[in-house]
Design a protein around this motif. Structure first.
Motif, PDB file in Angstrom:
ATOM      1  N   HIS A  50       0.833  -1.193   0.000  1.00  0.00           N
ATOM      2  CA  HIS A  50       0.000   0.000   0.000  1.00  0.00           C
ATOM      3  C   HIS A  50       0.877   1.257   0.000  1.00  0.00           C
ATOM      4  O   HIS A  50       1.997   1.240   0.512  1.00  0.00           O
ATOM      5  CB  HIS A  50      -0.894   0.021   1.252  1.00  0.00           C
ATOM      6  N   PRO A  51       0.369   2.364  -0.525  1.00  0.00           N
ATOM      7  CA  PRO A  51       1.140   3.614  -0.523  1.00  0.00           C
ATOM      8  C   PRO A  51       1.561   4.077   0.877  1.00  0.00           C
ATOM      9  O   PRO A  51       2.585   4.730   1.036  1.00  0.00           O
ATOM     10  CB  PRO A  51       0.192   4.631  -1.161  1.00  0.00           C
ATOM     11  N   ASP A  52       0.778   3.708   1.897  1.00  0.00           N
ATOM     12  CA  ASP A  52       1.110   4.134   3.261  1.00  0.00           C
ATOM     13  C   ASP A  52       2.149   3.236   3.926  1.00  0.00           C
ATOM     14  O   ASP A  52       2.489   3.425   5.089  1.00  0.00           O
ATOM     15  CB  ASP A  52      -0.147   4.219   4.126  1.00  0.00           C
ATOM     16  N   GLY A  53       2.668   2.233   3.193  1.00  0.00           N
ATOM     17  CA  GLY A  53       3.701   1.346   3.726  1.00  0.00           C
ATOM     18  C   GLY A  53       3.185   0.048   4.317  1.00  0.00           C
ATOM     19  O   GLY A  53       3.969  -0.814   4.708  1.00  0.00           O
ATOM     20  N   ALA A  54       1.868  -0.114   4.373  1.00  0.00           N
ATOM     21  CA  ALA A  54       1.298  -1.370   4.865  1.00  0.00           C
ATOM     22  C   ALA A  54       1.485  -2.461   3.811  1.00  0.00           C
ATOM     23  O   ALA A  54       1.461  -2.199   2.611  1.00  0.00           O
ATOM     24  CB  ALA A  54      -0.181  -1.191   5.191  1.00  0.00           C
ATOM     25  N   VAL A  55       1.671  -3.695   4.286  1.00  0.00           N
ATOM     26  CA  VAL A  55       1.885  -4.841   3.404  1.00  0.00           C
ATOM     27  C   VAL A  55       0.937  -5.961   3.799  1.00  0.00           C
ATOM     28  O   VAL A  55       0.784  -6.276   4.977  1.00  0.00           O
ATOM     29  CB  VAL A  55       3.345  -5.347   3.504  1.00  0.00           C
ATOM     30  N   SER A  56       0.313  -6.557   2.783  1.00  0.00           N
ATOM     31  CA  SER A  56      -0.491  -7.768   2.963  1.00  0.00           C
ATOM     32  C   SER A  56       0.155  -8.837   2.094  1.00  0.00           C
ATOM     33  O   SER A  56       0.363  -8.624   0.894  1.00  0.00           O
ATOM     34  CB  SER A  56      -1.936  -7.548   2.520  1.00  0.00           C
ATOM     35  N   TYR A  57       0.469  -9.980   2.692  1.00  0.00           N
ATOM     36  CA  TYR A  57       1.229 -11.023   2.002  1.00  0.00           C
ATOM     37  C   TYR A  57       0.624 -12.378   2.320  1.00  0.00           C
ATOM     38  O   TYR A  57       0.295 -12.657   3.476  1.00  0.00           O
ATOM     39  CB  TYR A  57       2.675 -10.953   2.493  1.00  0.00           C
ATOM     40  N   VAL A  58       0.486 -13.211   1.295  1.00  0.00           N
ATOM     41  CA  VAL A  58       0.034 -14.596   1.472  1.00  0.00           C
ATOM     42  C   VAL A  58       0.849 -15.462   0.528  1.00  0.00           C
ATOM     43  O   VAL A  58       1.024 -15.136  -0.647  1.00  0.00           O
ATOM     44  CB  VAL A  58      -1.471 -14.768   1.145  1.00  0.00           C
ATOM     45  N   ARG A  59       1.338 -16.586   1.064  1.00  0.00           N
ATOM     46  CA  ARG A  59       2.073 -17.543   0.226  1.00  0.00           C
ATOM     47  C   ARG A  59       1.651 -18.945   0.606  1.00  0.00           C
ATOM     48  O   ARG A  59       1.679 -19.332   1.767  1.00  0.00           O
ATOM     49  CB  ARG A  59       3.573 -17.372   0.412  1.00  0.00           C
ATOM     50  N   GLN A  60       1.257 -19.712  -0.390  1.00  0.00           N
ATOM     51  CA  GLN A  60       0.861 -21.112  -0.226  1.00  0.00           C
ATOM     52  C   GLN A  60       2.064 -21.998  -0.526  1.00  0.00           C
ATOM     53  O   GLN A  60       2.812 -21.731  -1.459  1.00  0.00           O
ATOM     54  CB  GLN A  60      -0.264 -21.471  -1.195  1.00  0.00           C
ATOM     55  N   ASP A  61       2.228 -23.035   0.262  1.00  0.00           N
ATOM     56  CA  ASP A  61       3.279 -24.016   0.020  1.00  0.00           C
ATOM     57  C   ASP A  61       2.694 -25.371   0.369  1.00  0.00           C
ATOM     58  O   ASP A  61       2.709 -25.776   1.535  1.00  0.00           O
ATOM     59  CB  ASP A  61       4.519 -23.700   0.851  1.00  0.00           C
ATOM     60  N   GLY A  62       2.146 -26.037  -0.638  1.00  0.00           N
ATOM     61  CA  GLY A  62       1.464 -27.306  -0.387  1.00  0.00           C
ATOM     62  C   GLY A  62       0.221 -27.064   0.450  1.00  0.00           C
ATOM     63  O   GLY A  62      -0.629 -26.258   0.090  1.00  0.00           O
ATOM     64  N   ASN A  63       0.126 -27.742   1.581  1.00  0.00           N
ATOM     65  CA  ASN A  63      -1.032 -27.592   2.468  1.00  0.00           C
ATOM     66  C   ASN A  63      -0.852 -26.497   3.509  1.00  0.00           C
ATOM     67  O   ASN A  63      -1.722 -26.291   4.354  1.00  0.00           O
ATOM     68  CB  ASN A  63      -1.328 -28.916   3.188  1.00  0.00           C
ATOM     69  N   THR A  64       0.280 -25.809   3.474  1.00  0.00           N
ATOM     70  CA  THR A  64       0.513 -24.757   4.462  1.00  0.00           C
ATOM     71  C   THR A  64       0.500 -23.393   3.779  1.00  0.00           C
ATOM     72  O   THR A  64       0.756 -23.280   2.583  1.00  0.00           O
ATOM     73  CB  THR A  64       1.871 -24.939   5.180  1.00  0.00           C
ATOM     74  N   SER A  65       0.195 -22.393   4.570  1.00  0.00           N
ATOM     75  CA  SER A  65       0.244 -21.034   4.043  1.00  0.00           C
ATOM     76  C   SER A  65       0.861 -20.117   5.092  1.00  0.00           C
ATOM     77  O   SER A  65       0.815 -20.391   6.289  1.00  0.00           O
ATOM     78  CB  SER A  65      -1.144 -20.543   3.649  1.00  0.00           C
ATOM     79  N   LYS A  66       1.434 -19.058   4.600  1.00  0.00           N
ATOM     80  CA  LYS A  66       2.040 -18.050   5.465  1.00  0.00           C
ATOM     81  C   LYS A  66       1.431 -16.712   5.072  1.00  0.00           C
ATOM     82  O   LYS A  66       1.304 -16.413   3.881  1.00  0.00           O
ATOM     83  CB  LYS A  66       3.559 -18.018   5.239  1.00  0.00           C
ATOM     84  N   SER A  67       1.044 -15.934   6.057  1.00  0.00           N
ATOM     85  CA  SER A  67       0.504 -14.613   5.758  1.00  0.00           C
ATOM     86  C   SER A  67       1.071 -13.593   6.728  1.00  0.00           C
ATOM     87  O   SER A  67       1.385 -13.913   7.879  1.00  0.00           O
ATOM     88  CB  SER A  67      -1.020 -14.616   5.805  1.00  0.00           C
ATOM     89  N   ILE A  68       1.200 -12.388   6.229  1.00  0.00           N
ATOM     90  CA  ILE A  68       1.708 -11.279   7.029  1.00  0.00           C
ATOM     91  C   ILE A  68       0.888 -10.044   6.686  1.00  0.00           C
ATOM     92  O   ILE A  68       0.642  -9.765   5.510  1.00  0.00           O
ATOM     93  CB  ILE A  68       3.197 -10.996   6.731  1.00  0.00           C
ATOM     94  N   ASN A  69       0.479  -9.332   7.692  1.00  0.00           N
ATOM     95  CA  ASN A  69      -0.176  -8.035   7.539  1.00  0.00           C
ATOM     96  C   ASN A  69       0.529  -7.093   8.511  1.00  0.00           C
ATOM     97  O   ASN A  69       0.271  -7.131   9.712  1.00  0.00           O
ATOM     98  CB  ASN A  69      -1.669  -8.115   7.850  1.00  0.00           C
ATOM     99  N   ALA A  70       1.448  -6.299   7.988  1.00  0.00           N
ATOM    100  CA  ALA A  70       2.243  -5.402   8.829  1.00  0.00           C
ATOM    101  C   ALA A  70       2.762  -4.274   7.946  1.00  0.00           C
ATOM    102  O   ALA A  70       2.394  -4.178   6.771  1.00  0.00           O
ATOM    103  CB  ALA A  70       3.385  -6.169   9.485  1.00  0.00           C
TER     104      ALA A  70
END
Length: 109
Positions: free
Chosen positions: A42-62
Motif C-alpha cells: 500500500h502507498p502508506d507502507g502497509a503490506v499484505s502477504y500470502v504464500r501457499q506451500d502445499g497444504n501450508t500457508s504463510k501470511s503477514i499483515n504489517a
C-alpha cells in the motif's frame, strides 16, 4: 480477558505506525501476484502477504520497517520478515515484474 484486550490494543497501535513508501520506491506499490504468492504493498507502507506451500500457508499483515538495498523488511519491533528482492520492479513487455523470495511477481494493479 484483560490480557486479550491489551494484546488487541497493542496490535492496533503498531498497525498505525506505518510510514509512506519513499518517492524512489513508488514502483513497489501495488498488488503483485505470482505462483502461490500474493503481495499487496500500500502507498502508506502497509503490506499484505500470502504464500501457499502445499497444504501450508504463510501470511503477514504489517508495515514496511525499512528498505535495505532492493529488499524490504516488514513487521514491528523484533518481529519482522525480510523480503529478498532479486529483481526490483521494472517494466518488461508492457507489464511490471519483480522477483521476491525467488518468485516472479506480476503487478496486477
Amino acid at each position: 480477558m484483560k490480557k486479550s484486550l491489551l494484546i488487541m490494543c497493542l496490535v492496533l497501535t503498531l498497525c498505525g505506525c506505518s510510514k509512506p513508501i519513499p518517492r524512489e520506491r513508488v514502483d513497489y506499490i501495488g498488488y503483485w501476484q505470482g505462483v502461490n504468492m500474493e503481495l499487496y504493498i500500500h502507498p502508506d507502507g502497509a503490506v499484505s502477504y500470502v504464500r501457499q506451500d502445499g497444504n501450508t500457508s504463510k501470511s503477514i499483515n504489517a508495515s514496511i520497517q525499512e528498505f535495505e538495498g532492493d529488499d524490504f523488511i516488514v513487521g514491528f519491533g523484533f518481529f519482522n520478515t525480510r523480503f529478498a528482492v532479486t529483481q526490483a520492479p521494472q517494466e518488461i513487455d508492457g507489464q511490471y515484474q519483480m522477483v521476491v523470495d525467488g518468485v516472479l511477481l506480476i503487478k496486477r494493479m
